[in-house]
Design a protein around this motif. Structure first.
Motif, PDB file in Angstrom:
ATOM      1  N   TRP A  88       0.834  -1.202   0.000  1.00  0.00           N
ATOM      2  CA  TRP A  88       0.000   0.000   0.000  1.00  0.00           C
ATOM      3  C   TRP A  88       0.874   1.260   0.000  1.00  0.00           C
ATOM      4  N   SER A 114       0.961   3.780  -3.132  1.00  0.00           N
ATOM      5  CA  SER A 114       0.525   5.153  -2.849  1.00  0.00           C
ATOM      6  C   SER A 114       1.604   6.160  -3.220  1.00  0.00           C
ATOM      7  N   GLU A 155       1.786   6.391  -6.982  1.00  0.00           N
ATOM      8  CA  GLU A 155       0.665   7.181  -7.505  1.00  0.00           C
ATOM      9  C   GLU A 155       0.911   8.667  -7.311  1.00  0.00           C
TER      10      GLU A 155
END
Length: 183
Positions: A148, A152, A155
């Motif tokens: 994650w 993240s 992104e």
């Protein structure tokens, strides 16, 4: 229509992609577009779903433990993160459009959650099959959080464009992220 929409989003961004231009680029008509999709949002949902399917498809082969024999987990992560940065950077405008739409449509967020779960499962298998043991009391949670964090961060890097936040090359970012995850 999906290919045309994705190409136009890549060139101009979602806001500047019109139904007429998408139909024209696809060698179709506006009428034919509306027989397949209720509106531009319906088409975008299909584009986003396809992107997530395409992102999930190679996960099993890319994260196959056999592929990474003889490579340390840090080196494997560094190579994987560098690869992901290149892939995501090449689809920046599509990813930005997806992130913006996800804020307004939680069901789109579910696509990202499924992709995350898929990648986490295969990352966990990669670590387990390499004979590594994690000192963490809950390795499944640790790997899920690490995936994650990496996704993240990638992104955000894509969202703010290459060279921004932080102003380091992809290889440096990948190396430091791999070190952080292993630590």
């Amino acid at each position: 229509l999906l290919d045309a929409a994705e190409a136009i989003i890549d060139e101009k961004g979602l806001e500047n992609a019109t139904v007429a231009e998408i139909a024209r680029r696809a060698g179709s008509s506006v009428g034919a577009f509306y027989t397949r999709f209720a509106d531009k949002e319906g088409l975008m949902r299909c584009v986003f779903e396809r992107f997530n399917e395409q992102a999930a498809a190679p996960t099993e082969s890319v994260l196959s433990p056999d592929r990474w024999r003889g490579v340390t987990i840090t080196e494997a992560l560094e190579l994987l993160i560098t690869f992901m940065l290149r892939i995501l950077g090449g689809r920046r405008r599509l990813i930005v459009a997806m992130l913006v739409r996800t804020a307004a449509d939680p069901s789109l967020g579910a696509l990202g959650q499924r992709l995350h779960a898929h990648v986490s499962k295969h990352m966990h298998a990669l670590v387990e099959h390499r004979g590594h043991t994690l000192a963490h009391p809950d390795p499944t949670t640790a790997i899920g959080v690490a995936v994650w964090m990496v996704l993240s961060a990638l992104e955000l890097r894509v969202l703010y464009a290459p060279g921004a936040l932080p102003a380091l090359g992809d290889e440096v970012v990948a190396r430091e992220m791999a070190r952080m995850v292993v630590s």
